[in-house]
Design an enzyme around this catalytic site. Structure first.
Site, mmCIF file in Angstrom:
data_model
loop_
_atom_site.group_PDB
_atom_site.id
_atom_site.type_symbol
_atom_site.label_atom_id
_atom_site.label_comp_id
_atom_site.label_asym_id
_atom_site.label_seq_id
_atom_site.Cartn_x
_atom_site.Cartn_y
_atom_site.Cartn_z
ATOM 1 N N ARG A 168 1.903 -37.886 -55.137
ATOM 2 C CA ARG A 168 2.132 -38.658 -56.331
ATOM 3 C C ARG A 168 0.983 -38.959 -56.982
ATOM 4 O O ARG A 168 -0.116 -38.953 -56.489
ATOM 5 C CB ARG A 168 3.154 -40.153 -56.029
ATOM 6 N N LYS A 214 1.242 -41.584 -40.759
ATOM 7 C CA LYS A 214 2.323 -40.807 -41.742
ATOM 8 C C LYS A 214 2.684 -39.428 -41.275
ATOM 9 O O LYS A 214 1.521 -38.636 -41.206
ATOM 10 C CB LYS A 214 1.437 -40.505 -43.243
ATOM 11 N N ARG A 244 0.042 -51.141 -49.096
ATOM 12 C CA ARG A 244 -0.859 -51.298 -47.964
ATOM 13 C C ARG A 244 -0.477 -52.233 -47.166
ATOM 14 O O ARG A 244 -0.299 -53.383 -47.422
ATOM 15 C CB ARG A 244 -2.258 -51.289 -48.512
HETATM 16 C C1 BT5 Z 1 3.246 -37.829 -50.878
HETATM 17 O O1 BT5 Z 1 2.645 -38.283 -51.921
HETATM 18 O O2 BT5 Z 1 3.330 -38.154 -49.679
HETATM 19 C C2 BT5 Z 1 4.294 -36.471 -51.157
HETATM 20 C C3 BT5 Z 1 3.675 -35.486 -50.564
HETATM 21 C C4 BT5 Z 1 4.791 -34.280 -50.920
HETATM 22 C C5 BT5 Z 1 4.586 -32.932 -50.318
HETATM 23 C C6 BT5 Z 1 5.428 -31.707 -50.597
HETATM 24 S S1 BT5 Z 1 5.030 -30.365 -49.715
HETATM 25 C C7 BT5 Z 1 6.409 -29.554 -50.730
HETATM 26 C C8 BT5 Z 1 6.447 -29.946 -52.078
HETATM 27 N N1 BT5 Z 1 5.321 -29.244 -52.876
HETATM 28 C C9 BT5 Z 1 4.387 -30.098 -53.290
HETATM 29 O O3 BT5 Z 1 3.374 -29.648 -53.907
HETATM 30 N N2 BT5 Z 1 4.339 -31.393 -52.657
HETATM 31 C C10 BT5 Z 1 5.880 -31.618 -52.074
HETATM 32 P P1 BT5 Z 1 1.907 -39.665 -51.788
HETATM 33 O O4 BT5 Z 1 2.633 -40.596 -51.351
HETATM 34 O O5 BT5 Z 1 1.033 -39.735 -53.079
HETATM 35 O O6 BT5 Z 1 0.709 -39.412 -50.608
HETATM 36 C C11 BT5 Z 1 -0.473 -38.525 -50.853
HETATM 37 C C12 BT5 Z 1 -1.468 -38.997 -49.754
HETATM 38 O O7 BT5 Z 1 -0.982 -38.655 -48.684
HETATM 39 C C13 BT5 Z 1 -2.686 -38.396 -49.899
HETATM 40 O O8 BT5 Z 1 -3.471 -38.957 -50.825
HETATM 41 C C14 BT5 Z 1 -3.428 -38.499 -48.562
HETATM 42 O O9 BT5 Z 1 -3.740 -39.750 -48.277
HETATM 43 C C15 BT5 Z 1 -1.921 -38.414 -47.363
HETATM 44 N N3 BT5 Z 1 -1.875 -36.881 -47.333
HETATM 45 C C16 BT5 Z 1 -2.244 -35.836 -47.683
HETATM 46 N N4 BT5 Z 1 -1.676 -34.568 -46.940
HETATM 47 C C17 BT5 Z 1 -1.291 -35.280 -45.946
HETATM 48 C C18 BT5 Z 1 -0.686 -34.745 -44.740
HETATM 49 N N5 BT5 Z 1 -0.709 -33.405 -44.350
HETATM 50 N N6 BT5 Z 1 -0.268 -35.788 -43.668
HETATM 51 C C19 BT5 Z 1 -0.366 -37.063 -44.000
HETATM 52 N N7 BT5 Z 1 -0.948 -37.560 -44.878
HETATM 53 C C20 BT5 Z 1 -1.480 -36.431 -45.876
#
Ligand code: BT5
Length: 256
Positions: free
Chosen positions: A51, A116, A254
């Site tokens: 997001r 997460k 948080r």
């Molecule tokens: C999310 O955003 O958590 C939504 C993620 C959705 C990903 C899917 S994959 C299929 C589809 N295609 C895309 O391009 N997106 C969707 P948010 O709440 O904004 O969290 C993002 C934050 O999660 C980042 O800033 C990191 O801190 C953390 N993060 C990034 N990659 C991660 C991972 N693999 N595992 C855990 N945390 C992660």
């Protein structure tokens, strides 16, 4: 592994090795009027997104990157609470495979053991007053390696460390089996429409219920105790007895 209800609702399943972002791909298809009931799975995303401009780290075969495109009429307000209901559906799919300790973090995360495990990203297209498209994107960690995960700036966890041996294809099918009917029930008239049918289940999975939290917007922050969600999916923050509601999209939560 798809059941009959999901097969009925799924028009096309696209499986690819590498894309920029499965959400970006399906948004483009919805804009061309060619994305309804389409699901996409990618082994790797070069620009996976979260997001508000954040990124989702999704290296080759380390997880499930899944998006579903859905078109409907009746206005975007029908989607109220959908990202939370998607969380409930994901938690149920994970429990089906014996994944322990699954919790939800408002508004769009799946957590396991305080870290997460998965994130949900909803993106919209259309005029939003009547004709709408929504892409439901899910990123779930299956087996992340330390080197590729070094860029993740918050505590994360993957399925390998809590429940090894789960077949990714079967889990992806279980997710579709729950998510496609969920999208239908949200966007077609019926008794189950909307978040209220999922609220109790969400509350039972709430990672932060009764815990001190901080909510941050771009310009300020609020501290208090997390007190669940209301019937629309808005977070309830209790600040010494004064309750304030927060809607998804505007703030981040948080632990305090
Ligand atoms: C999310 O955003 O958590 C939504 C993620 C959705 C990903 C899917 S994959 C299929 C589809 N295609 C895309 O391009 N997106 C969707 P948010 O709440 O904004 O969290 C993002 C934050 O999660 C980042 O800033 C990191 O801190 C953390 N993060 C990034 N990659 C991660 C991972 N693999 N595992 C855990 N945390 C992660």
């Amino acid at each position: 592994g798809l059941d009959a209800a999901a097969r009925d609702l799924l028009r096309q399943l696209i499986v690819c090795d590498e894309v920029d972002s499965t959400n970006a791909q399906l948004l483009t298809r919805l804009e061309r009027d060619d994305g309804h009931g389409v699901a996409m799975l990618a082994e790797r995303q070069t620009a996976g997104r979260g997001r508000r401009g954040r990124s989702w780290i999704s290296p080759f075969s380390a997880g499930i990157n899944l998006s579903i495109g859905w078109q409907f009429s009746g206005g975007v307000q029908l989607l109220e609470g959908l990202s939370l209901a998607v969380g409930v559906a994901l938690a149920r799919a994970l429990e089906e495979f014996g994944v322990p300790d699954v919790r939800l973090k408002w508004p769009n995360d799946v957590w396991c053991r305080g870290r997460k495990l998965a994130g949900v990203l909803l993106e919209l297209s259309g005029d939003l007053t009547d004709r709408c498209g929504v892409v439901v994107g899910i990123g779930l960690n299956v087996g992340l390696r330390g080197d590729s995960a070094a860029a993740i700036d918050q505590p994360w966890i993957d399925l390998h460390s809590v429940r090894p041996g789960i077949d990714r294809n079967r889990l992806a099918a279980a997710m579709l089996n729950r998510l496609l009917p969920l999208l239908r029930s949200y966007t077609e008239p019926g008794p189950e429409r909307g978040f209220s049918a999922y609220r109790d289940a969400w509350l039972a999975l709430d990672q932060f219920a009764g815990r001190p939290v901080r909510l941050q917007s771009a310009s300020r922050e609020w501290c208090g105790t997390a007190a669940g969600v209301d019937s629309s999916g808005a977070l309830i923050l209790d600040m010494d007895g004064e309750r304030k509601l927060f809607h998804g999209g505007e703030v981040s939560l948080r632990e305090d």
